[in-house]
Design a protein around this motif. Structure first.
Motif, PDB file in Angstrom:
ATOM      1  N   SER A 160       0.841  -1.195   0.000  1.00 46.86           N
ATOM      2  CA  SER A 160       0.000   0.000   0.000  1.00 46.86           C
ATOM      3  C   SER A 160       0.876   1.244   0.000  1.00 46.86           C
ATOM      4  CB  SER A 160      -0.919   0.012   1.224  1.00 46.86           C
ATOM      5  OG  SER A 160      -0.151   0.126   2.403  1.00 46.86           O
ATOM      6  N   VAL A 161       0.254   2.370  -0.268  1.00 46.87           N
ATOM      7  CA  VAL A 161       0.928   3.663  -0.215  1.00 46.87           C
ATOM      8  C   VAL A 161       0.118   4.552   0.712  1.00 46.87           C
ATOM      9  CG1 VAL A 161       1.683   5.664  -1.536  1.00 46.87           C
ATOM     10  CG2 VAL A 161       1.771   3.412  -2.575  1.00 46.87           C
ATOM     11  N   CYS A 162       0.801   5.211   1.633  1.00 42.46           N
ATOM     12  CA  CYS A 162       0.129   6.092   2.585  1.00 42.46           C
ATOM     13  C   CYS A 162       0.630   7.518   2.382  1.00 42.46           C
ATOM     14  CB  CYS A 162       0.423   5.627   4.014  1.00 42.46           C
ATOM     15  SG  CYS A 162      -0.363   6.662   5.258  1.00 42.46           S
ATOM     16  N   LEU A 163      -0.295   8.447   2.254  1.00 43.04           N
ATOM     17  CA  LEU A 163       0.024   9.858   2.084  1.00 43.04           C
ATOM     18  C   LEU A 163      -0.506  10.626   3.291  1.00 43.04           C
ATOM     19  CD1 LEU A 163       1.104  12.153   0.277  1.00 43.04           C
ATOM     20  CD2 LEU A 163      -1.166  12.227  -0.780  1.00 43.04           C
ATOM     21  N   ASP A 164       0.382  11.257   4.031  1.00 39.63           N
ATOM     22  CA  ASP A 164       0.031  12.031   5.225  1.00 39.63           C
ATOM     23  C   ASP A 164       0.231  13.507   4.898  1.00 39.63           C
ATOM     24  OD1 ASP A 164      -0.094  13.345   7.656  1.00 39.63           O
ATOM     25  OD2 ASP A 164       1.474  12.164   8.608  1.00 39.63           O
ATOM     26  N   LEU A 165      -0.832  14.290   4.941  1.00 35.88           N
ATOM     27  CA  LEU A 165      -0.785  15.715   4.605  1.00 35.88           C
ATOM     28  C   LEU A 165      -1.013  16.609   5.820  1.00 35.88           C
ATOM     29  CD1 LEU A 165      -3.000  15.467   1.391  1.00 35.88           C
ATOM     30  CD2 LEU A 165      -0.515  15.663   1.478  1.00 35.88           C
ATOM     31  N   HIS A 166      -0.760  16.092   7.020  1.00 36.38           N
ATOM     32  CA  HIS A 166      -1.106  16.847   8.231  1.00 36.38           C
ATOM     33  C   HIS A 166      -0.361  18.169   8.344  1.00 36.38           C
ATOM     34  CE1 HIS A 166       2.618  15.358  10.052  1.00 36.38           C
ATOM     35  NE2 HIS A 166       2.461  16.315  10.925  1.00 36.38           N
ATOM     36  N   GLY A 167       0.758  18.320   7.694  1.00 33.97           N
ATOM     37  CA  GLY A 167       1.539  19.551   7.788  1.00 33.97           C
ATOM     38  C   GLY A 167       1.090  20.655   6.848  1.00 33.97           C
ATOM     39  N   LEU A 168       0.076  20.374   6.029  1.00 34.48           N
ATOM     40  CA  LEU A 168      -0.455  21.370   5.099  1.00 34.48           C
ATOM     41  C   LEU A 168      -1.866  21.760   5.520  1.00 34.48           C
ATOM     42  CD1 LEU A 168       0.710  19.707   1.794  1.00 34.48           C
ATOM     43  CD2 LEU A 168       1.476  21.920   2.633  1.00 34.48           C
ATOM     44  N   SER A 169      -2.117  23.046   5.659  1.00 34.37           N
ATOM     45  CA  SER A 169      -3.474  23.465   5.999  1.00 34.37           C
ATOM     46  C   SER A 169      -4.351  23.536   4.755  1.00 34.37           C
ATOM     47  CB  SER A 169      -3.478  24.790   6.747  1.00 34.37           C
ATOM     48  OG  SER A 169      -2.878  25.799   5.980  1.00 34.37           O
ATOM     49  N   PHE A 170      -3.738  23.652   3.563  1.00 29.35           N
ATOM     50  CA  PHE A 170      -4.472  23.515   2.307  1.00 29.35           C
ATOM     51  C   PHE A 170      -3.506  23.257   1.168  1.00 29.35           C
ATOM     52  CE2 PHE A 170      -3.690  28.135   1.944  1.00 29.35           C
ATOM     53  CZ  PHE A 170      -3.270  28.232   0.625  1.00 29.35           C
ATOM     54  N   ILE A 171      -4.032  22.719   0.078  1.00 31.23           N
ATOM     55  CA  ILE A 171      -3.319  22.579  -1.181  1.00 31.23           C
ATOM     56  C   ILE A 171      -4.213  23.195  -2.255  1.00 31.23           C
ATOM     57  CG2 ILE A 171      -2.393  21.011  -2.924  1.00 31.23           C
ATOM     58  CD1 ILE A 171      -1.855  19.013  -0.767  1.00 31.23           C
ATOM     59  N   GLU A 172      -3.633  24.022  -3.100  1.00 34.19           N
ATOM     60  CA  GLU A 172      -4.385  24.690  -4.160  1.00 34.19           C
ATOM     61  C   GLU A 172      -3.820  24.288  -5.510  1.00 34.19           C
ATOM     62  OE1 GLU A 172      -5.518  29.258  -5.177  1.00 34.19           O
ATOM     63  OE2 GLU A 172      -3.409  28.847  -4.754  1.00 34.19           O
ATOM     64  N   LEU A 173      -4.702  23.800  -6.383  1.00 32.44           N
ATOM     65  CA  LEU A 173      -4.321  23.440  -7.736  1.00 32.44           C
ATOM     66  C   LEU A 173      -4.965  24.421  -8.701  1.00 32.44           C
ATOM     67  CD1 LEU A 173      -5.000  19.632  -7.454  1.00 32.44           C
ATOM     68  CD2 LEU A 173      -2.781  20.761  -7.391  1.00 32.44           C
ATOM     69  N   ARG A 174      -4.209  24.911  -9.643  1.00 28.52           N
ATOM     70  CA  ARG A 174      -4.747  25.815 -10.661  1.00 28.52           C
ATOM     71  C   ARG A 174      -5.060  25.014 -11.911  1.00 28.52           C
ATOM     72  NH1 ARG A 174      -4.418  31.623  -9.316  1.00 28.52           N
ATOM     73  NH2 ARG A 174      -3.440  31.527  -7.281  1.00 28.52           N
ATOM     74  N   ARG A 175      -6.201  25.271 -12.497  1.00 24.08           N
ATOM     75  CA  ARG A 175      -6.577  24.609 -13.754  1.00 24.08           C
ATOM     76  C   ARG A 175      -5.998  25.381 -14.926  1.00 24.08           C
ATOM     77  NH1 ARG A 175     -12.147  24.206 -11.367  1.00 24.08           N
ATOM     78  NH2 ARG A 175     -12.292  22.059 -10.638  1.00 24.08           N
ATOM     79  N   GLY A 176      -5.677  24.598 -15.980  1.00 23.35           N
ATOM     80  CA  GLY A 176      -5.226  25.233 -17.224  1.00 23.35           C
ATOM     81  C   GLY A 176      -3.937  25.842 -17.079  1.00 23.35           C
TER      82      GLY A 176
END
Length: 89
Positions: A73-89
């Motif tokens: 399995s693969v485990c992704l822990d994002l607890h250190g980020l309060s948000f992630i923003e992706l821009r489209r295009g």
């Protein structure tokens, strides 16, 4: 928690989440939950070790993200980020 609210199970999020996780995530911007720095994940410092990959904030060195591949399995822990923003295009 109230049981009389209308809701869908987590499977209903598959479409929107697949858009989020199907891109080059290092171009995404995130905010460090510790110091508040907002920057592209590509600016984070990567520390590969026996416990997986650690991305640390370049400002305060706190862990932003952990990625651990156990083989099964693969485990992704994002607890250190309060948000992630992706821009489209």
């Amino acid at each position: 928690m109230t049981d009389n609210l209308d809701y869908l199970d987590g499977n209903a999020a598959a479409g929107p989440l697949s858009e989020f996780f199907a891109i080059d995530v290092v171009s995404a911007r995130g905010r460090c939950a510790s110091c508040g720095r907002i920057d592209a994940l590509a600016t984070a410092r990567l520390y590969p070790n026996s416990h997986g990959l650690l991305l640390r904030c370049p400002g305060c060195a706190e862990i932003l993200m952990r990625l651990v591949d156990t083989g099964d399995s693969v485990c992704l822990d994002l607890h250190g980020l309060s948000f992630i923003e992706l821009r489209r295009g």
